[in-house]
Scaffold this active site. Structure first.
Site, PDB file in Angstrom:
ATOM      1  N   CYS A  88       0.866  -1.182   0.000  1.00 23.88           N
ATOM      2  CA  CYS A  88       0.000   0.000   0.000  1.00 23.88           C
ATOM      3  C   CYS A  88       0.904   1.233   0.000  1.00 23.88           C
ATOM      4  O   CYS A  88       1.500   1.581   1.015  1.00 23.88           O
ATOM      5  CB  CYS A  88      -0.895  -0.010   1.242  1.00 23.88           C
ATOM      6  SG  CYS A  88      -2.021   1.393   1.301  1.00 23.88           S
ATOM      7  N   LEU A  89       1.037   1.856  -1.163  1.00 18.58           N
ATOM      8  CA  LEU A  89       1.884   3.046  -1.309  1.00 18.58           C
ATOM      9  C   LEU A  89       1.268   3.910  -2.400  1.00 18.58           C
ATOM     10  O   LEU A  89       0.996   3.428  -3.507  1.00 18.58           O
ATOM     11  CB  LEU A  89       3.313   2.623  -1.690  1.00 18.58           C
ATOM     12  CG  LEU A  89       4.350   3.749  -1.838  1.00 18.58           C
ATOM     13  CD1 LEU A  89       4.579   4.448  -0.507  1.00 18.58           C
ATOM     14  CD2 LEU A  89       5.677   3.206  -2.366  1.00 18.58           C
TER      15      LEU A  89
END
Length: 213
Positions: A88-89
């Site tokens: 998750c970025l």
């Protein structure tokens, strides 16, 4: 040679010529659009001493569409799935820009290991551990680094399921002594986030109730 291939070849060459960043990009097979990135764990973090590998898939419309990246190396981190390696970025999604490169994106992943974002997690259980007991989280992340990322002096040859789950051995022993299988105790205590200050909030009866399900 199409523009995508030209760009990817240049990025791979640039990364090879850069001896200071310690970021590597290698071909996985004959396709230049399926790569493996790697970098050392950042110093002064639980990931120090580890070597982390990332699977990279270049989409057809690159660089106008973000690269697809996921960790090959198992990582204990709120923003990385401990099961699949999904990340998750923001720059891998809606904050992507064509000016970003494979190397700069891998450097951003390295920085993510320094600065977890537990409020926007990929792995909710790990994020709960991080916010409940940072000390216990660090110990577990350090253990995973030794176990899976070849940290030197690891001395870990067989996975310790209690350490890998970030639990206290005494708590696991306590419920195992009641006759429950160790693996089930570990699973239930991990799901209940039986760590740090949370232990006082969760009654033994509640734990036993979950173990009997």
């Amino acid at each position: 040679m199409d523009a995508r291939l030209r760009r990817v070849n240049k990025e791979i060459a640039d990364c090879k010529n850069d001896k200071t960043s310690n970021i590597r990009i290698d071909l996985i097979d004959s396709s230049p659009f399926h790569l493996k990135g790697s970098f050392p764990g950042p110093e002064d973090t639980p990931y120090q001493g580890g070597h982390f590998e990332v699977d990279i898939v270049i989409p057809e419309s690159y660089p106008f569409q973000p690269v697809k990246m996921k960790f090959i190396t198992k990582v204990y981190h709120p923003n990385v799935s401990s099961a699949s390696g999904a990340i998750c970025l923001d720059i891998l999604k809606d904050a992507w820009s064509p000016v970003l490169t494979l190397k700069s994106t891998l450097i951003s992943l390295q920085s993510l290991l320094c600065s977890p974002e537990p409020n926007d997690p990929q792995d909710a259980e790990v994020a709960k551990h991080y916010t409940t007991s940072k000390h216990s989280f660090d110990e577990t992340a350090r253990y995973w680094t030794k176990m899976y990322a070849q940290a030197p002096g690891a001395g870990v040859t067989k996975e310790d399921t209690v350490a890998a789950a970030g639990l206290e051995k005494a708590h696991v022993d306590q419920f195992e002594a009641l006759g429950f299988p160790r693996a089930k105790v570990v699973d239930v205590l991990r799901r209940l986030n039986y760590r740090g200050a949370n232990v006082a909030q969760i009654t033994e009866d509640r734990v036993v109730e979950e173990l009997l399900k």
